[in-house]
Design an enzyme around this catalytic site. Structure first.
Site, mmCIF file in Angstrom:
data_model
loop_
_atom_site.group_PDB
_atom_site.id
_atom_site.type_symbol
_atom_site.label_atom_id
_atom_site.label_comp_id
_atom_site.label_asym_id
_atom_site.label_seq_id
_atom_site.Cartn_x
_atom_site.Cartn_y
_atom_site.Cartn_z
ATOM 1 N N ARG A 86 0.848 -1.213 0.000
ATOM 2 C CA ARG A 86 0.000 0.000 0.000
ATOM 3 C C ARG A 86 0.874 1.250 0.000
ATOM 4 O O ARG A 86 0.606 2.206 -0.740
ATOM 5 C CB ARG A 86 -0.911 0.033 1.237
ATOM 6 N N PHE A 88 -10.491 -5.295 -7.357
ATOM 7 C CA PHE A 88 -10.674 -6.157 -6.176
ATOM 8 C C PHE A 88 -10.381 -5.310 -4.930
ATOM 9 O O PHE A 88 -9.557 -5.662 -4.092
ATOM 10 C CB PHE A 88 -9.731 -7.372 -6.224
ATOM 11 N N ASP A 106 -15.169 -3.586 -7.042
ATOM 12 C CA ASP A 106 -15.311 -4.857 -6.321
ATOM 13 C C ASP A 106 -16.690 -5.424 -6.645
ATOM 14 O O ASP A 106 -17.616 -4.695 -7.001
ATOM 15 C CB ASP A 106 -15.165 -4.644 -4.805
ATOM 16 N N ASP A 162 -5.316 -6.895 -7.075
ATOM 17 C CA ASP A 162 -5.063 -7.681 -5.854
ATOM 18 C C ASP A 162 -6.223 -8.657 -5.659
ATOM 19 O O ASP A 162 -7.062 -8.481 -4.784
ATOM 20 C CB ASP A 162 -4.938 -6.731 -4.651
ATOM 21 N N CYS A 204 -1.955 -13.893 -3.923
ATOM 22 C CA CYS A 204 -1.882 -14.349 -2.524
ATOM 23 C C CYS A 204 -2.089 -15.862 -2.438
ATOM 24 O O CYS A 204 -2.345 -16.398 -1.373
ATOM 25 C CB CYS A 204 -2.905 -13.612 -1.661
HETATM 26 N N1 SAH Z 1 -7.144 -5.476 -2.354
HETATM 27 C C1 SAH Z 1 -7.882 -5.722 -1.154
HETATM 28 C C2 SAH Z 1 -8.053 -7.188 -0.860
HETATM 29 C C3 SAH Z 1 -8.757 -7.950 -1.946
HETATM 30 S S1 SAH Z 1 -9.654 -9.309 -1.348
HETATM 31 C C4 SAH Z 1 -7.253 -4.973 0.025
HETATM 32 O O1 SAH Z 1 -6.153 -4.429 -0.119
HETATM 33 O O2 SAH Z 1 -7.868 -4.931 1.082
HETATM 34 C C5 SAH Z 1 -10.505 -9.791 -2.757
HETATM 35 C C6 SAH Z 1 -11.722 -8.951 -3.104
HETATM 36 O O3 SAH Z 1 -12.085 -9.323 -4.424
HETATM 37 C C7 SAH Z 1 -12.956 -9.174 -2.258
HETATM 38 O O4 SAH Z 1 -13.415 -7.943 -1.757
HETATM 39 C C8 SAH Z 1 -14.005 -9.773 -3.209
HETATM 40 O O5 SAH Z 1 -15.317 -9.258 -2.995
HETATM 41 C C9 SAH Z 1 -13.499 -9.302 -4.545
HETATM 42 N N2 SAH Z 1 -13.805 -10.123 -5.715
HETATM 43 C C10 SAH Z 1 -13.713 -11.474 -5.846
HETATM 44 N N3 SAH Z 1 -13.956 -11.839 -7.116
HETATM 45 C C11 SAH Z 1 -14.206 -10.696 -7.823
HETATM 46 C C12 SAH Z 1 -14.501 -10.408 -9.179
HETATM 47 N N4 SAH Z 1 -14.581 -11.382 -10.084
HETATM 48 N N5 SAH Z 1 -14.683 -9.118 -9.534
HETATM 49 C C13 SAH Z 1 -14.599 -8.123 -8.615
HETATM 50 N N6 SAH Z 1 -14.303 -8.344 -7.334
HETATM 51 C C14 SAH Z 1 -14.109 -9.610 -6.915
#
Ligand code: SAH
Length: 398
Positions: free
Chosen positions: A214, A230, A252, A302, A342
């Protein structure tokens, strides 16, 4: 004490100080050891190799607590000593006042197999994923209450899937010591504040592991148009905005996640946040950006784990390649892509290969300007490469 006797020739992973003994390496268990008991680990020739925590229902049949032929403390004392040592190690990680969201105990890599403990200010939240950790949860909580300065309560999330593999109950949220935490806990990290939902948020509530990434994204964000894919609680986008991004799009699929991202953006206290929140599937959203000819200066990818196990790594690789290729095409010249995986099953080598193939298909050149990994309060034991799960790269489009 019961004895876990290894098959002939199966001592080598212990000799390399790897902390797991798989069921296939076990010849017999001599005694009536129950789940979570401490057992002697003995070679086929009867040599004492160490002490381990026994997990009869798991493929990981025992987790090493100490190597060699020396006495081991009673479990409650051992847990207390190791919790204190682990918390003390965090003391020199942080520039005073940078954050109050810190991983205090990182499981095997902190010599406490199956114990994760994260501090959000005065509140500590655990995930306990071994029979030993679950059995000694009160001792762990009491130790954390004492070891973490001004701790008001220690609670536990038991909704993590890996508990099933240990034959442990998978349930909800439980207070273990002290007071119940509030619905949302406000933490600070650098110039930002975040609301953490310790009951329903991912992991123990927040992606502490991405702290350094970050900050790295923040350093690149000044004047940029940023696409944060995401976005979950919005971490990368909030950091970008705090560091002078021109505009931020948080994308998201979850409305609840976007709601929290919106509240976290408001906590910046800027009168024009220049942030938009888009509920969409990233795979489709990136395609729609491509079709509309939209471009960005900084894109963050991410995603959640695409691979749970090694068997799914190739399928996952296709997913990673798809989003990385699409994002690479949307970057303005000189723009940056911060991209992460991850999935432990996705090795660094495979991740690099995915990026190489995506760049080739995008017909563009990229420089790797930085690599990131899980933050330093998520250390990895040298003998336990499984502990490294989060990898990332920052690429510059030429
Ligand atoms: N980058 C975030 C963590 C990501 S966790 C941080 O720094 O806090 C993964 C996220 O992806 C979740 O919020 C989930 O709702 C979302 N997600 C999962 N599949 C997805 C998709 N196909 N399109 C959009 N969002 C998605």
């Amino acid at each position: 004490m019961s004895k876990l006797i290894l098959k002939p020739g199966r001592e080598h992973s212990l000799a390399r100080r790897h902390p797991w003994i798989f069921s296939g390496a076990v010849a017999a268990v001599d005694g009536d050891a129950a789940a979570g008991d401490v057992v002697d680990i003995v070679s086929s020739k009867g040599e004492m190799l160490g002490h381990g925590a026994y997990s009869p229902d798991s493929q990981i049949r025992a987790r090493i607590l100490s190597f060699g032929d020396c006495a081991v403390l009673p479990p409650a004392d051992l847990v207390r000593e190791r919790v204190f040592a682990s918390v003390a190690r965090r003391g020199n990680f942080f520039v005073e006042g940078y954050t109050n969201g810190i991983r205090l105990v990182n499981a095997e890599s902190d010599a406490l197999p199956g114990v994760v403990a994260d501090a959000y200010g005065e509140w500590v939240v655990c995930q306990l994923t071994s029979a030993f950790a679950d059995r000694h949860k009160r001792a762990i909580a009491d130790a954390l209450m004492m070891a973490h300065p001004s701790c008001r309560g220690v609670s536990m999330r038991s909704d993590v899937d890996s508990r099933r593999k240990e034959g442990l109950e998978v349930g909800g949220f439980m207070n273990l010591a002290g007071e119940e935490p509030p619905e949302l806990i406000e933490i600070f990290e650098g110039p930002c504040k975040f609301l953490v939902d310790v009951r329903a948020g991912h992991k123990t509530g927040f992606y502490l592991d991405q702290r350094e990434a970050r900050a790295a994204v923040g350093r690149l964000a000044n004047n940029c148009d940023v696409l944060n894919c995401f976005s979950y609680t919005g971490g990368f986008g909030v950091f970008a905005r705090a560091n002078g991004a021109n505009s931020v799009l948080q994308v998201d699929i979850s409305a609840d996640a976007l709601d929290l991202a919106r509240r976290n953006t408001e906590l910046l206290g800027l009168c024009h946040s220049n942030t938009d929140f888009v509920k969409a599937d990233v795979f489709k959203y990136l395609r729609s950006c491509r079709d509309e000819g939209r471009t960005f200066d900084l894109i963050v990818l991410d995603p959640p784990k695409f691979a749970e196990a090694k068997a799914h790594a190739m399928k996952a690789a296709r997913g990673y390649k798809d989003i990385n290729l699409l994002a690479m095409k949307l970057l303005r010249p000189g723009g940056f892509l911060a991209t992460f995986s991850c999935s432990g099953a996705m090795t660094s080598e495979l991740f690099d290969k995915v990026l190489m193939e995506a760049a080739a298909d995008a017909k563009r050149d990229f420089q790797i300007v930085a690599r990131t990994r899980q933050a330093e309060d998520h250390p990895v034991l040298v003998s336990f490469p499984e502990g490294l799960y989060l990898k990332g790269a920052i690429l510059r489009a030429l």
